[in-house]
Design a protein around this motif. Structure first.
Motif, PDB file in Angstrom:
ATOM      1  N   ASN A  11      10.424 -29.522  32.422  1.00 55.09           N
ATOM      2  CA  ASN A  11      11.628 -29.926  33.141  1.00 55.09           C
ATOM      3  C   ASN A  11      12.854 -29.946  32.219  1.00 55.09           C
ATOM      4  OD1 ASN A  11      12.628 -30.671  35.701  1.00 55.09           O
ATOM      5  ND2 ASN A  11      12.963 -32.744  34.912  1.00 55.09           N
ATOM      6  N   LEU A  15      16.215 -27.694  32.721  1.00 55.97           N
ATOM      7  CA  LEU A  15      17.565 -28.267  32.766  1.00 55.97           C
ATOM      8  C   LEU A  15      18.463 -27.643  31.705  1.00 55.97           C
ATOM      9  CD1 LEU A  15      16.642 -31.979  33.452  1.00 55.97           C
ATOM     10  CD2 LEU A  15      17.975 -30.482  34.944  1.00 55.97           C
ATOM     11  N   GLU A  25      24.946 -28.557  39.212  1.00 58.62           N
ATOM     12  CA  GLU A  25      23.920 -29.434  39.798  1.00 58.62           C
ATOM     13  C   GLU A  25      22.971 -29.942  38.709  1.00 58.62           C
ATOM     14  OE1 GLU A  25      24.541 -26.322  40.909  1.00 58.62           O
ATOM     15  OE2 GLU A  25      25.669 -26.822  42.723  1.00 58.62           O
ATOM     16  N   ALA A  26      22.740 -29.105  37.710  1.00 57.05           N
ATOM     17  CA  ALA A  26      21.841 -29.525  36.625  1.00 57.05           C
ATOM     18  C   ALA A  26      22.458 -30.678  35.843  1.00 57.05           C
ATOM     19  CB  ALA A  26      21.539 -28.351  35.698  1.00 57.05           C
ATOM     20  N   GLU A  29      22.084 -33.737  37.802  1.00 59.03           N
ATOM     21  CA  GLU A  29      20.699 -34.217  37.742  1.00 59.03           C
ATOM     22  C   GLU A  29      20.434 -34.952  36.416  1.00 59.03           C
ATOM     23  OE1 GLU A  29      17.750 -31.197  38.560  1.00 59.03           O
ATOM     24  OE2 GLU A  29      16.149 -32.458  37.741  1.00 59.03           O
ATOM     25  N   ASP A  32      22.167 -38.288  36.655  1.00 57.17           N
ATOM     26  CA  ASP A  32      21.481 -39.253  37.517  1.00 57.17           C
ATOM     27  C   ASP A  32      20.200 -39.778  36.875  1.00 57.17           C
ATOM     28  OD1 ASP A  32      23.497 -39.034  39.368  1.00 57.17           O
ATOM     29  OD2 ASP A  32      22.473 -37.526  40.589  1.00 57.17           O
ATOM     30  N   THR A  33      19.544 -38.936  36.093  1.00 57.25           N
ATOM     31  CA  THR A  33      18.288 -39.356  35.472  1.00 57.25           C
ATOM     32  C   THR A  33      18.530 -40.243  34.246  1.00 57.25           C
ATOM     33  OG1 THR A  33      17.413 -37.214  36.133  1.00 57.25           O
ATOM     34  CG2 THR A  33      16.069 -38.506  34.613  1.00 57.25           C
TER      35      THR A  33
END
Lengths: 197, 330
Positions: A11, A15, A25-26, A29, A32-33
């Motif tokens: 993952n 990314l 979007e990456a 992400e 957000d993580t």
């Protein structure tokens, strides 16, 4: 230095590649993580909300600008972000300390807060907390001073009133114990099959 | 191994950035040649950075917008149309790199498809990519990079970055394609070709490693077939086999489609005034699975091996397939 133990995280590779390809979007992400970890760490180190927000912004924008600097084969993305965050926050602290006399305080890190709905981060924090609590207190103190206050081992030695050699060895033994405890808890980036020493 | 004593006492402090600059240099220099200290340093640093999650705290909601806006201002995000062309290529680059990263030193010596060893294969792919990279003025960051794999990857990453930030207009820029005949086509087609060639070489390597091949998604295979079919009539002329008429190509399996392909790029004069319609019946019909047709295009399957079924004018169909099999990048 060497390839991350326990293999490369697919993952993180995905990314990093998507960031290289300019995929916004990456970045969202990744934010957000990891934003709670990055912001919380910057806040803990600086004790200043404004500085923590600035540092978090710098860290994510740096990743977006130069994703190729992050090598998923060397470290996990979370670790890399923490490393960059710490460096930025420590720079901020050192700039501050030249202005005010700074007395290191032995403070346990506050528990993760406001991330209860972030199940992954909350559960990771609980497991790391358990591993840290199991460390002998001398080791724990040395590590927390260096990690959260950005002290050098010489400063750790002065803060704990111990010889510098002892500070170095407590940092090393403490981190080895921490790595072993986390590996035993299933953190596969710390798994170790055979030790050569 | 170096002759220096192992700076083991410093490894813990090093892992949490708690050393002086000179000590950092000592450890880094030593670890470059000492796998044991390098491994311990990495492990201790990885363990230390897990401490970062202990203090996790949700940032103010406004920070997300602020970060994304600052990022966009610093480096533009790619547009969706660009992403559609870039993602398949990025996926193949990542897959090929993963294969290369996992190679043992002796596996680099494996003969692979048309190359004596993996290094030659990667060097060839780097040269193909360079046609597009040079035409876009892309400078790979590490031109002096000693490793074959890193040099290829650095250039591919630089290419991906450049296209990502270029916007849809850049996709129309004429660049050189790889292949036997020098051809300039829009970047959007060159990206399909980069995807195609990178996939084929990744499969070459998988074959040498006795791993199963991994074709791209059906829609991406269909894009590769369409890209090649647009070049085919001109290539048939160049091979001296041009003739009037068309071949109906039926590509079967997932992503399969039908194409009517002219057997020459030279326009056929209309026989009756105003009748611009293509002829009803093609001179021949070729039925072949899409993925096999793509491998045939790459020169990895012969006409016979492709299992293509031919109806109608066998000579025309054979010319069509034999020229198609020369459209790869080798």
């Amino acid at each position: 230095m060497t390839e991350v133990l326990g293999g490369v995280d697919d993952n993180d590779v995905r990314l990093r590649d998507a960031l290289t390809g300019g995929c916004e979007e990456a970045l969202a992400e990744v934010y957000d993580t990891h934003s709670a970890t990055v912001y919380g760490l910057a806040l803990r180190l600086t004790g200043d909300r404004g500085a923590a927000e600035d540092i978090a912004q710098e860290v994510f924008v740096e990743l977006w600008m130069r994703p190729e600097r992050y090598d998923p084969r060397r470290t996990r993305l979370r670790s890399w972000l923490c490393m960059i965050t710490r460096r930025r926050a420590i720079d901020w602290l050192r700039r501050r300390r030249t202005q005010e006399h700074y007395a290191p305080v032995l403070a346990e890190p506050a528990a993760a807060a406001g991330v209860e709905d972030d199940v992954l981060t909350a559960s990771l924090a609980a497991q790391v907390r358990l591993a840290v609590d199991e460390l002998p207190s001398q080791h724990r103190q040395a590590i927390l001073l260096a990690y959260y206050q950005g002290l050098t081992y010489q400063q750790v030695a002065r803060a704990l009133n111990i010889p510098e050699g002892t500070a170095k060895s407590r940092l090393r033994s403490g981190l080895r114990r921490l790595a072993d405890a986390l590996a035993a808890a299933g953190f596969d980036d710390l798994a170790v099959s055979k030790r050569t020493d | 191994m170096t002759d220096d004593p192992h700076p083991e006492d410093l490894l813990g402090a090093y892992a949490v950035d708690a050393c002086a600059a000179t000590e950092v240099a000592t450890v880094a220099e030593h670890a470059a040649d000492c796998p044991r200290c390098a491994a311990e340093g990495t492990r201790l640093a990885e363990a230390a950075q897990w401490l970062g999650v202990l203090t996790a705290r949700r940032p103010p909601a406004t920070l997300r917008t602020r970060v994304l806006e600052a990022a966009r201002a610093a480096r533009p995000a790619r547009e969706p149309e660009v992403g559609q062309l870039l993602d398949p290529y990025a996926r193949q680059v990542a897959a090929f790199d993963r294969l290369l990263a996992g190679l043992e030193p002796d596996q680099w010596r494996l003969a692979t498809a048309k190359y004596d060893n993996v290094g030659e294969l990667v060097t060839h792919l780097t040269a193909s990519d360079a046609l597009v990279a040079d035409d876009l003025g892309v400078q790979a960051r590490s031109a002096s990079e000693p490793q074959i794999r890193r040099r290829w990857r650095a250039q591919a990453d630089a290419l991906l970055r450049e296209v990502a930030s270029g916007g849809p207009r850049l996709l129309e820029r004429q660049v050189r394609l790889a292949g036997k005949a020098p051809v300039r086509r829009p970047l959007r087609e060159a990206l399909v070709q980069r995807t195609f060639e990178t996939w084929i070489h990744a499969d070459d390597l998988r074959t040498s490693l006795r791993l199963p091949t991994e074709p791209p998604r059906p829609d991406q295979l269909a894009g590769i077939a369409s890209f090649a079919l647009a070049l085919l009539p001109g290539a048939i002329d160049a091979a001296g086999r041009g003739r009037p008429g068309q071949v109906r190509l039926v590509l079967t399996g997932p992503g399969g489609t039908e194409h009517l392909v002219a057997l020459s790029a030279v326009p056929v004069p209309a026989t009756t005034g105003g009748g611009a319609d293509p002829p009803e019946g093609a001179v021949a019909e070729v039925v072949v699975p899409l993925v096999r047709f793509c491998r045939l295009l790459a020169g990895r399957l012969s006409v016979l091996e492709s299992g293509a079924e031919i109806r109608g004018d066998a000579g025309a169909a054979t010319d069509f397939l034999e020229v198609a099999a020369t459209l790869g990048c080798d």
